[in-house]
Design a protein around this motif. Structure first.
Motif, PDB file in Angstrom:
ATOM      1  N   ASP A  19     -56.947  43.218 -59.076  1.00  0.00           N
ATOM      2  CA  ASP A  19     -56.864  43.205 -57.609  1.00  0.00           C
ATOM      3  C   ASP A  19     -56.680  41.795 -57.042  1.00  0.00           C
ATOM      4  O   ASP A  19     -56.818  41.585 -55.845  1.00  0.00           O
ATOM      5  CB  ASP A  19     -58.095  43.863 -56.996  1.00  0.00           C
ATOM      6  CG  ASP A  19     -59.392  43.166 -57.401  1.00  0.00           C
ATOM      7  OD1 ASP A  19     -59.344  42.292 -58.289  1.00  0.00           O
ATOM      8  OD2 ASP A  19     -60.441  43.513 -56.844  1.00  0.00           O
ATOM      9  N   ASP A  20     -56.368  40.829 -57.911  1.00  0.00           N
ATOM     10  CA  ASP A  20     -56.111  39.472 -57.424  1.00  0.00           C
ATOM     11  C   ASP A  20     -54.935  39.452 -56.456  1.00  0.00           C
ATOM     12  O   ASP A  20     -53.866  39.985 -56.764  1.00  0.00           O
ATOM     13  CB  ASP A  20     -55.770  38.548 -58.605  1.00  0.00           C
ATOM     14  CG  ASP A  20     -57.005  37.938 -59.236  1.00  0.00           C
ATOM     15  OD1 ASP A  20     -58.112  38.221 -58.750  1.00  0.00           O
ATOM     16  OD2 ASP A  20     -56.862  37.173 -60.199  1.00  0.00           O
ATOM     17  N   GLN A  21     -55.138  38.836 -55.313  1.00  0.00           N
ATOM     18  CA  GLN A  21     -54.030  38.644 -54.382  1.00  0.00           C
ATOM     19  C   GLN A  21     -54.404  37.612 -53.325  1.00  0.00           C
ATOM     20  O   GLN A  21     -55.571  37.428 -53.004  1.00  0.00           O
ATOM     21  CB  GLN A  21     -53.639  39.963 -53.698  1.00  0.00           C
ATOM     22  CG  GLN A  21     -54.757  40.615 -52.903  1.00  0.00           C
ATOM     23  CD  GLN A  21     -54.290  41.907 -52.229  1.00  0.00           C
ATOM     24  OE1 GLN A  21     -53.099  42.182 -52.153  1.00  0.00           O
ATOM     25  NE2 GLN A  21     -55.233  42.690 -51.753  1.00  0.00           N
ATOM     26  N   LEU A  22     -53.389  36.920 -52.844  1.00  0.00           N
ATOM     27  CA  LEU A  22     -53.545  35.988 -51.740  1.00  0.00           C
ATOM     28  C   LEU A  22     -52.654  36.430 -50.597  1.00  0.00           C
ATOM     29  O   LEU A  22     -51.613  37.058 -50.816  1.00  0.00           O
ATOM     30  CB  LEU A  22     -53.148  34.564 -52.153  1.00  0.00           C
ATOM     31  CG  LEU A  22     -54.013  33.826 -53.175  1.00  0.00           C
ATOM     32  CD1 LEU A  22     -53.528  32.379 -53.311  1.00  0.00           C
ATOM     33  CD2 LEU A  22     -55.478  33.834 -52.791  1.00  0.00           C
ATOM     34  N   SER A  23     -53.039  36.080 -49.382  1.00  0.00           N
ATOM     35  CA  SER A  23     -52.227  36.458 -48.225  1.00  0.00           C
ATOM     36  C   SER A  23     -50.979  35.587 -48.106  1.00  0.00           C
ATOM     37  O   SER A  23     -49.978  36.000 -47.516  1.00  0.00           O
ATOM     38  CB  SER A  23     -53.055  36.362 -46.941  1.00  0.00           C
ATOM     39  OG  SER A  23     -53.601  35.059 -46.790  1.00  0.00           O
ATOM     40  N   ARG A  24     -51.026  34.376 -48.706  1.00  0.00           N
ATOM     41  CA  ARG A  24     -49.875  33.464 -48.677  1.00  0.00           C
ATOM     42  C   ARG A  24     -50.104  32.368 -49.701  1.00  0.00           C
ATOM     43  O   ARG A  24     -51.238  32.151 -50.159  1.00  0.00           O
ATOM     44  CB  ARG A  24     -49.704  32.841 -47.290  1.00  0.00           C
ATOM     45  CG  ARG A  24     -50.867  31.955 -46.868  1.00  0.00           C
ATOM     46  CD  ARG A  24     -50.594  31.207 -45.579  1.00  0.00           C
ATOM     47  NE  ARG A  24     -51.711  30.364 -45.187  1.00  0.00           N
ATOM     48  CZ  ARG A  24     -51.931  29.131 -45.647  1.00  0.00           C
ATOM     49  NH1 ARG A  24     -51.100  28.613 -46.557  1.00  0.00           N
ATOM     50  NH2 ARG A  24     -52.962  28.422 -45.231  1.00  0.00           N
ATOM     51  N   PRO A  25     -49.069  31.616 -50.074  1.00  0.00           N
ATOM     52  CA  PRO A  25     -49.269  30.496 -50.985  1.00  0.00           C
ATOM     53  C   PRO A  25     -50.099  29.393 -50.317  1.00  0.00           C
ATOM     54  O   PRO A  25     -49.946  29.119 -49.126  1.00  0.00           O
ATOM     55  CB  PRO A  25     -47.842  29.997 -51.274  1.00  0.00           C
ATOM     56  CG  PRO A  25     -46.942  31.108 -50.859  1.00  0.00           C
ATOM     57  CD  PRO A  25     -47.635  31.829 -49.751  1.00  0.00           C
ATOM     58  N   LEU A  30     -58.589  31.427 -54.230  1.00  0.00           N
ATOM     59  CA  LEU A  30     -59.156  32.641 -53.635  1.00  0.00           C
ATOM     60  C   LEU A  30     -60.182  32.291 -52.552  1.00  0.00           C
ATOM     61  O   LEU A  30     -60.262  32.963 -51.520  1.00  0.00           O
ATOM     62  CB  LEU A  30     -59.806  33.502 -54.716  1.00  0.00           C
ATOM     63  CG  LEU A  30     -58.864  34.260 -55.658  1.00  0.00           C
ATOM     64  CD1 LEU A  30     -59.654  34.864 -56.819  1.00  0.00           C
ATOM     65  CD2 LEU A  30     -58.104  35.354 -54.907  1.00  0.00           C
ATOM     66  N   ALA A  31     -60.965  31.239 -52.794  1.00  0.00           N
ATOM     67  CA  ALA A  31     -61.964  30.823 -51.808  1.00  0.00           C
ATOM     68  C   ALA A  31     -61.293  30.331 -50.524  1.00  0.00           C
ATOM     69  O   ALA A  31     -61.746  30.644 -49.416  1.00  0.00           O
ATOM     70  CB  ALA A  31     -62.850  29.727 -52.393  1.00  0.00           C
ATOM     71  N   ILE A  32     -60.207  29.578 -50.659  1.00  0.00           N
ATOM     72  CA  ILE A  32     -59.478  29.106 -49.474  1.00  0.00           C
ATOM     73  C   ILE A  32     -58.921  30.282 -48.694  1.00  0.00           C
ATOM     74  O   ILE A  32     -59.017  30.344 -47.456  1.00  0.00           O
ATOM     75  CB  ILE A  32     -58.343  28.148 -49.891  1.00  0.00           C
ATOM     76  CG1 ILE A  32     -58.928  26.859 -50.483  1.00  0.00           C
ATOM     77  CG2 ILE A  32     -57.448  27.817 -48.697  1.00  0.00           C
ATOM     78  CD1 ILE A  32     -57.894  25.945 -51.107  1.00  0.00           C
ATOM     79  N   ASP A  33     -58.338  31.230 -49.410  1.00  0.00           N
ATOM     80  CA  ASP A  33     -57.768  32.411 -48.756  1.00  0.00           C
ATOM     81  C   ASP A  33     -58.853  33.180 -48.000  1.00  0.00           C
ATOM     82  O   ASP A  33     -58.662  33.589 -46.850  1.00  0.00           O
ATOM     83  CB  ASP A  33     -57.104  33.301 -49.798  1.00  0.00           C
ATOM     84  CG  ASP A  33     -56.348  34.459 -49.179  1.00  0.00           C
ATOM     85  OD1 ASP A  33     -55.276  34.220 -48.590  1.00  0.00           O
ATOM     86  OD2 ASP A  33     -56.836  35.603 -49.272  1.00  0.00           O
ATOM     87  N   ALA A  34     -60.015  33.365 -48.639  1.00  0.00           N
ATOM     88  CA  ALA A  34     -61.122  34.067 -47.990  1.00  0.00           C
ATOM     89  C   ALA A  34     -61.632  33.288 -46.785  1.00  0.00           C
ATOM     90  O   ALA A  34     -61.910  33.870 -45.718  1.00  0.00           O
ATOM     91  CB  ALA A  34     -62.250  34.292 -49.000  1.00  0.00           C
TER      92      ALA A  34
END
Length: 475
Positions: free
Chosen positions: A36-42, A416-420
């Motif tokens: 389920d790994d995913q980011l909303s953007r690079p 992942l932490a930055i995205d969250a």
């Protein structure tokens, strides 16, 4: 995993961006990722330092360009800077000799990786925290208690994601041990025996000839090499450190142990033992080509030979001005209220065949764990069921790059932490990357352990930390 010798490393996995080990990085990323790994953007990032550690972390962008995009680099070495710029297609106007011009501009990326030498961490860390960049700071945080405290304060004031390169807790190997302990199947932790076998040629390279050979120019070897082991022990136990004692010294790499047959030679290429000494620069660098990008980014044999002839990496390991410990034991008592006081020992040893492949024994009230990173299995014994099982923590059989997958694992969690964080999910961000204060406490414990070694005393950790933080705030 099998033990690694210089011959096994002549592919130069750790040596620089123009030796392509992207496939190994890709395999490591698969090991540490979930479905389920995913980011909303690079996430856009800047690299401050394009040496060994910087180029290692940057590999993530090669494998996962949809996750991380490198937009700028600051590196004083022109050859390293240009190789890095070309590898990641960075605009030539965004390749800098120094980090300060970047910090003087409006914010140009989401995050910054600070991978300079240890004593160069403080200024850029504070500057980029002030600009509210998300920060990945290579370990150790800094070389003094005062600077560590000020970096932590700056990170907390910024409120952004702040990661220290305590990579070990991000490998499948150590994460699986944590999962087993957290189930309480084996009861309470009573004792941990943890060994960091640095590797005889690795120690000679980094802590005798290299950047970390002298405490005044970098830091003491327990901090430089084992602050992430200390972080690991605290993470496994979930307990605070209570007391520490420590013993260690510079035992082997000094003039007293120089072979008589070497005579007055101070350079490997002038020594009669150049073809037989295990520490011969001719053998390690010119024959087996281990870690040669540190000697010459081009890794051209003529450039390597010139570096061996004229630079510190060609010096006799018994004739250097090194002063950091080549073996040390740290004795730890944890705090668990009035119930029990678990203990642990951490041993750092230079003269090992294993290359940073940790060996762990954890004794609990209802079982024990034996684990060795040279093998892909964790042995778990349960006293109640009188059963023993072996667990492979990897999806495959081995991980051969970057601290058993940890290097790619921590970059993944940082992103992942930055995205969250940017989605406003601060709890999720903290679950991926712990607060800066946690990293600070691990560093302060290492300083306490070194204080114990130098004074021959048992140090009360809580008192030591409170006193040192008080002094730091006064300065």
């Amino acid at each position: 995993m099998t033990s690694k010798t210089p011959r096994a490393l002549d592919s130069e996995k750790h040596s620089g961006i123009n030796i392509d080990f992207t496939n190994e990085a890709a395999e490591a990323i698969k090991e540490v990722s979930t479905d389920d790994d995913q980011l909303s953007r690079p996430i856009t990032v800047i690299f401050i330092g394009a040496g060994s550690r910087g180029t290692t972390y940057a590999e993530f962008a090669r494998v996962m360009p949809s996750w991380m995009r490198i937009v700028a680099v600051a590196e004083p070495d022109p050859q390293k800077r240009d190789l890095f710029r070309q590898a990641y297609d960075i605009d030539i106007d965004n390749a800098y000799e120094d980090w300060k011009p970047i910090a003087e501009q409006p914010k140009m990326a989401d995050a910054v990786f600070i991978c300079t030498l240890d004593h160069q961490h403080f200024q850029p860390a504070v500057a980029f925290a002030g600009l509210r960049y998300h920060i990945f700071l290579e370990k150790p945080m800094s070389v003094s208690i005062s600077e560590c405290a000020k970096i932590t304060a700056a990170a907390e004031a910024a409120g952004t994601v702040f990661a220290i390169g305590h990579v070990l807790r991000y490998s499948p190997f150590h994460r699986r041990i944590k999962e087993i302990l957290d189930t309480k199947e084996l009861g309470e932790i009573i004792n941990i025996q943890h060994v960091e076998p640095v590797g005889w040629y690795h120690f000679a390279h980094s802590y005798v000839r290299g950047n970390w050979h002298k405490e005044a120019d970098s830091t003491f070897s327990l901090m430089g090499k084992c602050c992430h082991d200390i972080d690991l022990l605290q993470w496994w136990t979930g307990l605070q450190y209570a007391k520490v004692s420590s013993f260690g010294s510079l035992t082997w790499f000094n003039k007293h142990n120089k072979p008589k047959e070497a005579g007055s030679s101070t350079q490997c290429l002038e020594c009669p033992l150049q073809d037989t000494c295990q520490f011969s620069a001719k053998t390690i660098y010119m024959k087996h080509k281990w870690h040669t990008s540190v000697l010459s980014p081009s890794r051209n044999i003529n450039d390597i030979e010139e570096a061996v002839k004229t630079g510190p990496y060609g010096r006799c390991v018994y004739e250097m001005d090194n002063d950091v410990c080549d073996n040390q034991v740290v004795n730890i008592q944890f705090e668990r209220g009035e119930r029990t006081t678990p203990t642990a020992t951490l041993t750092m040893i230079a003269t090992s065949d294993a290359l940073c492949q940790r060996k762990v024994r954890i004794y609990c009230s209802n079982g024990d764990i034996e684990a060795d990173e040279q093998e892909p299995y964790i042995k778990v014994t349960n006293f109640s069921t009188r059963s023993t099982r072996s667990i492979n923590p990897y999806k495959g059989n081995t991980i051969t790059t970057g601290h058993g997958g940890s290097d790619m694992g921590i970059v993944r969690c940082f992103l992942l932490a930055i995205d969250a964080y940017e989605r406003g999910d601060y709890r999720e961000a903290t679950s991926q990357i712990p607060p800066a204060r946690e990293a600070l406490n691990a560093h302060l414990f290492v300083f306490a352990a070194e204080q114990a070694r130098k004074t021959g005393t048992v140090v009360n950790v809580d008192q030591f930390i409170k006193e040192q933080l008080r002094k730091a705030t006064e300065n």
